[in-house]
Scaffold this motif. Structure first.
Motif, PDB file in Angstrom:
ATOM      1  N   GLY A   1       3.103 -15.602  10.610  1.00  0.00           N
ATOM      2  CA  GLY A   1       1.752 -15.281  11.074  1.00  0.00           C
ATOM      3  C   GLY A   1       1.329 -13.837  10.867  1.00  0.00           C
ATOM      4  N   LYS A   2       2.104 -13.086  10.083  1.00  0.00           N
ATOM      5  CA  LYS A   2       1.771 -11.667   9.892  1.00  0.00           C
ATOM      6  C   LYS A   2       1.500 -11.315   8.434  1.00  0.00           C
ATOM      7  CE  LYS A   2       2.117 -10.094  14.130  1.00  0.00           C
ATOM      8  NZ  LYS A   2       0.966  -9.474  14.806  1.00  0.00           N
ATOM      9  N   GLU A   3       1.135 -12.327   7.638  1.00  0.00           N
ATOM     10  CA  GLU A   3       0.895 -12.062   6.213  1.00  0.00           C
ATOM     11  C   GLU A   3      -0.251 -11.066   6.022  1.00  0.00           C
ATOM     12  OE1 GLU A   3       0.581 -15.604   3.824  1.00  0.00           O
ATOM     13  OE2 GLU A   3       0.258 -14.460   1.967  1.00  0.00           O
ATOM     14  N   ASP A   4      -1.220 -11.083   6.941  1.00  0.00           N
ATOM     15  CA  ASP A   4      -2.337 -10.145   6.815  1.00  0.00           C
ATOM     16  C   ASP A   4      -1.930  -8.707   7.122  1.00  0.00           C
ATOM     17  OD1 ASP A   4      -1.886 -10.801   9.466  1.00  0.00           O
ATOM     18  OD2 ASP A   4      -3.986 -10.640  10.053  1.00  0.00           O
ATOM     19  N   VAL A   5      -0.760  -8.534   7.704  1.00  0.00           N
ATOM     20  CA  VAL A   5      -0.257  -7.191   7.993  1.00  0.00           C
ATOM     21  C   VAL A   5       0.776  -6.754   6.951  1.00  0.00           C
ATOM     22  CG1 VAL A   5       1.013  -5.760   9.653  1.00  0.00           C
ATOM     23  CG2 VAL A   5      -0.626  -7.475  10.478  1.00  0.00           C
TER      24      VAL A   5
ATOM     25  N   ALA B   1       0.829  -1.213   0.000  1.00  0.00           N
ATOM     26  CA  ALA B   1       0.000   0.000   0.000  1.00  0.00           C
ATOM     27  C   ALA B   1       0.861   1.260   0.000  1.00  0.00           C
ATOM     28  CB  ALA B   1      -0.912   0.000   1.225  1.00  0.00           C
ATOM     29  N   ARG B   2       2.172   1.086   0.118  1.00  0.00           N
ATOM     30  CA  ARG B   2       3.080   2.230   0.222  1.00  0.00           C
ATOM     31  C   ARG B   2       4.252   2.033  -0.745  1.00  0.00           C
ATOM     32  NH1 ARG B   2       2.831   5.229   5.020  1.00  0.00           N
ATOM     33  NH2 ARG B   2       5.075   5.493   4.885  1.00  0.00           N
ATOM     34  N   PRO B   3       4.055   2.395  -2.009  1.00  0.00           N
ATOM     35  CA  PRO B   3       5.116   2.214  -3.008  1.00  0.00           C
ATOM     36  C   PRO B   3       6.315   3.128  -2.748  1.00  0.00           C
ATOM     37  CG  PRO B   3       3.294   3.487  -3.921  1.00  0.00           C
ATOM     38  CD  PRO B   3       2.843   3.013  -2.577  1.00  0.00           C
TER      39      PRO B   3
ATOM     40  N   LEU C   1       6.639  -3.272  11.258  1.00  0.00           N
ATOM     41  CA  LEU C   1       6.707  -1.808  11.187  1.00  0.00           C
ATOM     42  C   LEU C   1       5.308  -1.212  11.097  1.00  0.00           C
ATOM     43  CD1 LEU C   1       9.690  -1.347   8.688  1.00  0.00           C
ATOM     44  CD2 LEU C   1       9.722  -1.110  11.181  1.00  0.00           C
ATOM     45  N   GLU C   2       4.419  -1.903  10.363  1.00  0.00           N
ATOM     46  CA  GLU C   2       3.050  -1.394  10.212  1.00  0.00           C
ATOM     47  C   GLU C   2       2.390  -1.246  11.574  1.00  0.00           C
ATOM     48  OE1 GLU C   2       4.379  -3.783   8.367  1.00  0.00           O
ATOM     49  OE2 GLU C   2       4.200  -3.117   6.287  1.00  0.00           O
ATOM     50  N   GLU C   3       2.480  -2.291  12.393  1.00  0.00           N
ATOM     51  CA  GLU C   3       1.847  -2.239  13.711  1.00  0.00           C
ATOM     52  C   GLU C   3       2.547  -1.221  14.618  1.00  0.00           C
ATOM     53  OE1 GLU C   3       0.290  -6.722  14.501  1.00  0.00           O
ATOM     54  OE2 GLU C   3       2.397  -6.511  13.902  1.00  0.00           O
TER      55      GLU C   3
ATOM     56  N   LEU D   1       0.360   2.048  11.081  1.00  0.00           N
ATOM     57  CA  LEU D   1       0.017   2.187   9.662  1.00  0.00           C
ATOM     58  C   LEU D   1      -0.982   1.103   9.276  1.00  0.00           C
ATOM     59  CD1 LEU D   1       3.666   2.727   8.400  1.00  0.00           C
ATOM     60  CD2 LEU D   1       1.910   4.485   8.744  1.00  0.00           C
ATOM     61  N   ASP D   2      -1.704   1.348   8.181  1.00  0.00           N
ATOM     62  CA  ASP D   2      -2.677   0.359   7.723  1.00  0.00           C
ATOM     63  C   ASP D   2      -1.967  -0.946   7.367  1.00  0.00           C
ATOM     64  OD1 ASP D   2      -4.743   2.117   7.978  1.00  0.00           O
ATOM     65  OD2 ASP D   2      -4.725   2.741   5.868  1.00  0.00           O
ATOM     66  N   PRO D   3      -2.600  -2.074   7.681  1.00  0.00           N
ATOM     67  CA  PRO D   3      -2.057  -3.335   7.186  1.00  0.00           C
ATOM     68  C   PRO D   3      -2.078  -3.342   5.654  1.00  0.00           C
ATOM     69  CG  PRO D   3      -4.098  -3.685   8.448  1.00  0.00           C
ATOM     70  CD  PRO D   3      -3.841  -2.215   8.424  1.00  0.00           C
ATOM     71  N   ALA D   4      -1.173  -4.091   5.055  1.00  0.00           N
ATOM     72  CA  ALA D   4      -1.058  -4.067   3.589  1.00  0.00           C
ATOM     73  C   ALA D   4      -1.046  -5.482   3.021  1.00  0.00           C
ATOM     74  CB  ALA D   4       0.215  -3.314   3.196  1.00  0.00           C
TER      75      ALA D   4
END
Ligand SMILES: [Zn+2]
Length: 212
Positions: free
Chosen positions: A166-170, A36-38, A199-201, A205-208
């Motif tokens: 276990g963090k593929e959804d993030v 989500a963050r190119p 880093l997202e959590e 930041l939004d999960p990607a």
């Protein structure tokens, strides 16, 4: 009018400043790049790339290259040595790799382990893939002495395992025990102390999980 202010988050690392570096600036050691963050700009290339000691084809930003040398010394001393493959990759190289993976696995599967061009953290010059024990870009790396050592000690040298289990959804990526990201020792220690793996959590930041 009463305005509510967010409760301060206790910082286990004395003096940690969560605004010390930008998560948007491509030159920042805390830049967050995901589906989500190119990369901005798309043709970004760090100005301070250096060849990594002991790996002639691997380039990282100077600070990350120096930290990696220290990490590798520590791993060697613990009989957990590893070798380095790709560090910095430019947008074009990422594009040809991604095309190869799509041909091999199909797009849906390829997107789970390879970034589309312009979305790869490798383009920051802060990420490196490592291997050992015949496990190159394979989950078996996690249970090699090197994989175990890095999971336990990479943070001491300013690196995180960027795509944890276990963090593929993030993060948008499968568990990649071989993909290290340099963030500096302050942030790596703070994440470790707070038990925050991505880093997202950490930065809220939004999960990607997918491209938008
Ligand atoms: Zn990687």
């Amino acid at each position: 009018m009463v305005t509510a202010s967010p409760a301060p988050v206790a910082s286990p690392v004395l003096g940690f400043d969560a605004s010390a570096h930008s998560v948007d600036d491509p030159d920042s050691i805390w830049v967050v790049v995901n589906k989500a963050r190119p990369m901005v700009p798309q043709d970004y290339e760090p100005a301070d790339l250096e060849t990594v000691e002991g790996a002639s084809g691997t380039r990282l930003r100077a600070e990350a290259a120096a930290a990696l040398a220290g990490l590798r010394d520590a791993a060697r001393a613990a009989d957990a040595d590893f070798a380095m493959s790709t560090g910095f990759r430019d947008r074009d190289l990422q594009g040809s790799l991604y095309t190869t993976y799509v041909e091999r696995s199909g797009q849906v599967r390829a997107d789970r382990y390879s970034a589309r061009p312009g979305f790869s953290e490798h383009q920051t010059g802060l990420s490196v893939d490592v291997h050992a024990g015949g496990c190159d870009l394979q989950s078996c790396f996690a249970v090699t002495p090197a994989g175990r050592f890095l999971a336990e000690h990479a943070w001491e040298h300013g690196f995180i395992v960027r795509y944890p289990e276990g963090k593929e959804d993030v993060t948008g990526y499968i568990f990649e025990p071989w993909h290290l990201r340099y963030v500096g020792t302050e942030l790596a220690a703070e994440m470790r102390a707070r038990g925050v793996a991505t880093l997202e959590e950490f930065f809220g930041l939004d999960p990607a999980p997918d491209y938008s």
